[in-house]
Motif scaffolding. Structure first.
Motif, PDB file in Angstrom:
ATOM      1  N   ARG A   1       0.817  -1.218   0.000  1.00 20.25           N
ATOM      2  CA  ARG A   1       0.000   0.000   0.000  1.00 20.25           C
ATOM      3  C   ARG A   1       0.854   1.272   0.000  1.00 20.25           C
ATOM      4  NH1 ARG A   1      -5.319  -1.222   1.589  1.00 20.25           N
ATOM      5  NH2 ARG A   1      -5.581  -3.398   2.207  1.00 20.25           N
ATOM      6  N   MET A   2       2.170   1.107  -0.016  1.00 22.69           N
ATOM      7  CA  MET A   2       3.063   2.256   0.021  1.00 22.69           C
ATOM      8  C   MET A   2       3.774   2.408  -1.317  1.00 22.69           C
ATOM      9  SD  MET A   2       4.713   1.985   3.849  1.00 22.69           S
ATOM     10  CE  MET A   2       5.447   3.616   3.663  1.00 22.69           C
ATOM     11  N   GLY A   3       4.236   3.621  -1.580  1.00 19.93           N
ATOM     12  CA  GLY A   3       4.935   3.893  -2.813  1.00 19.93           C
ATOM     13  C   GLY A   3       6.389   3.474  -2.748  1.00 19.93           C
ATOM     14  N   GLU A   4       7.089   3.725  -3.838  1.00 20.96           N
ATOM     15  CA  GLU A   4       8.498   3.362  -3.906  1.00 20.96           C
ATOM     16  C   GLU A   4       9.355   4.402  -3.180  1.00 20.96           C
ATOM     17  OE1 GLU A   4       9.433   3.007  -8.030  1.00 20.96           O
ATOM     18  OE2 GLU A   4       8.562   0.989  -8.191  1.00 20.96           O
ATOM     19  N   ILE A   5      10.527   3.944  -2.706  1.00 17.36           N
ATOM     20  CA  ILE A   5      11.514   4.832  -2.097  1.00 17.36           C
ATOM     21  C   ILE A   5      12.783   4.716  -2.919  1.00 17.36           C
ATOM     22  CG2 ILE A   5      12.852   5.373  -0.025  1.00 17.36           C
ATOM     23  CD1 ILE A   5      10.712   4.076   1.649  1.00 17.36           C
ATOM     24  N   ASP A   6      13.213   5.827  -3.504  1.00 18.54           N
ATOM     25  CA  ASP A   6      14.404   5.843  -4.370  1.00 18.54           C
ATOM     26  C   ASP A   6      14.288   4.825  -5.500  1.00 18.54           C
ATOM     27  OD1 ASP A   6      15.609   7.823  -2.827  1.00 18.54           O
ATOM     28  OD2 ASP A   6      16.595   6.371  -1.511  1.00 18.54           O
ATOM     29  N   GLY A   7      13.067   4.643  -5.998  1.00 24.02           N
ATOM     30  CA  GLY A   7      12.849   3.730  -7.101  1.00 24.02           C
ATOM     31  C   GLY A   7      12.773   2.269  -6.725  1.00 24.02           C
ATOM     32  N   VAL A   8      12.714   1.981  -5.425  1.00 25.60           N
ATOM     33  CA  VAL A   8      12.663   0.608  -4.932  1.00 25.60           C
ATOM     34  C   VAL A   8      11.358   0.418  -4.166  1.00 25.60           C
ATOM     35  CG1 VAL A   8      13.808  -1.137  -3.515  1.00 25.60           C
ATOM     36  CG2 VAL A   8      15.174   0.588  -4.704  1.00 25.60           C
ATOM     37  N   SER A   9      10.665  -0.689  -4.411  1.00 28.01           N
ATOM     38  CA  SER A   9       9.424  -0.960  -3.686  1.00 28.01           C
ATOM     39  C   SER A   9       9.710  -1.049  -2.193  1.00 28.01           C
ATOM     40  CB  SER A   9       8.794  -2.266  -4.171  1.00 28.01           C
ATOM     41  OG  SER A   9       9.608  -3.376  -3.826  1.00 28.01           O
ATOM     42  N   TYR A  10       8.725  -0.669  -1.396  1.00 27.64           N
ATOM     43  CA  TYR A  10       8.963  -0.596   0.052  1.00 27.64           C
ATOM     44  C   TYR A  10       9.324  -1.961   0.632  1.00 27.64           C
ATOM     45  CZ  TYR A  10       8.403   0.481   4.971  1.00 27.64           C
ATOM     46  OH  TYR A  10       8.629   0.637   6.309  1.00 27.64           O
ATOM     47  N   GLY A  11       8.673  -3.014   0.158  1.00 24.49           N
ATOM     48  CA  GLY A  11       8.971  -4.349   0.659  1.00 24.49           C
ATOM     49  C   GLY A  11      10.414  -4.737   0.423  1.00 24.49           C
ATOM     50  N   ALA A  12      10.943  -4.381  -0.755  1.00 27.98           N
ATOM     51  CA  ALA A  12      12.346  -4.678  -1.056  1.00 27.98           C
ATOM     52  C   ALA A  12      13.282  -3.718  -0.335  1.00 27.98           C
ATOM     53  CB  ALA A  12      12.581  -4.602  -2.563  1.00 27.98           C
ATOM     54  N   PHE A  13      12.832  -2.482  -0.137  1.00 27.87           N
ATOM     55  CA  PHE A  13      13.673  -1.459   0.480  1.00 27.87           C
ATOM     56  C   PHE A  13      14.068  -1.821   1.910  1.00 27.87           C
ATOM     57  CE2 PHE A  13      14.298   2.476   2.862  1.00 27.87           C
ATOM     58  CZ  PHE A  13      15.193   3.162   2.054  1.00 27.87           C
TER      59      PHE A  13
END
Length: 253
Positions: A46-58
């Protein structure tokens, strides 16, 4: 170099891990899996990307680092504390092994456990989120360097502690809060000033940032600074261990 002495200590400590497999390996992996389920799969979707990376992966590097730091310290501190507590440390000190060989055996075993744990968490993460590793060599380098450094730190804590309660004080009251506040679940660039500046005084920030750079090529601080800070802490721990054996602080008295 007494390789037989190092191997004896190393194998004894690793054997203790296999005897307590649920506590040493399964429990941290299960706990981290719950983070992946809650923050990665449920909230992350439900969250956006951080620095082009999905939050789950971030958050993968931060979660691995959270387990890596706490387990490295716990394994190394208990490994040296128990012989000191039971009195068998004097048998080790009287054996034909040097201080370096004693440290290599105990710290090597603790670091090996942490590296195995980090690898298992990395594999487990694949079941919950997709991720990539841009710099696999530096990923392994940061994994090994962090494991060795904080295993040394745990060894120092095990020497310093004079009861079981003190073994948990620094991992629970210092390391865990610093990890949560060090960008494990967010980028410190998201913080407003002066909080971002204050956060840069947290040494765990540099560990997580460097580890995240190895995954995705993005970092909150320059990767050279992250590597340098880790090496500085390693030198500090090595100096402290040298002083402990030179003076016999809480190990020969």
């Amino acid at each position: 170099m007494n390789w037989y002495g190092i191997r004896a200590i190393y194998q004894f400590e690793m054997a203790r891990t296999w005897r307590t497999l649920m506590q040493s390996i399964a429990s941290p992996v299960l706990s981290t899996s719950l983070y992946f389920i809650v923050f990665g799969a449920a909230i992350g979707s439900r969250m956006g990307e951080i620095d082009g990376v999905s939050y789950g992966a971030f958050i993968i590097p931060g979660l691995i680092m959270l387990s890596l730091l706490s387990e490295s310290i716990s394994n190394a501190s208990f490994g040296i504390f128990f012989p000191k507590f039971s009195g068998t440390i004097y048998e080790v000190l009287s054996a034909p092994v040097s201080a370096f060989e004693i440290v290599a055996g105990y710290v090597g075993a603790a670091a090996s456990k942490s590296i195995i744990l980090g690898g298992l968490i990395l594999v487990t993460a694949r079941f919950f989120v997709d991720y990539e590793i841009v710099h696999p060599f530096w990923l392994l380098a940061f994994l090994i360097l962090t494991s060795v450094t904080f295993s040394l730190f745990g060894f120092i804590i095990g020497i310093w502690a004079d009861d079981f309660q003190k073994l948990q004080v620094i991992p629970l009251m210092v390391i865990t809060p610093l990890t949560f506040l060090g960008g494990a679940f967010y980028s410190i660039d998201m913080l407003p000033d002066p909080w971002r500046t204050i956060t840069l005084f947290n040494p765990v920030v540099y560990l997580i940032s460097g580890f995240r750079w190895a995954f995705y090529g993005v970092a909150d601080v320059n990767v050279a600074v992250s590597l340098g800070m880790t090496l500085i802490f390693l030198v500090i721990c090595l100096t402290a261990v040298w002083w402990i054996f030179r003076t016999g602080y809480r190990i020969k008295t």
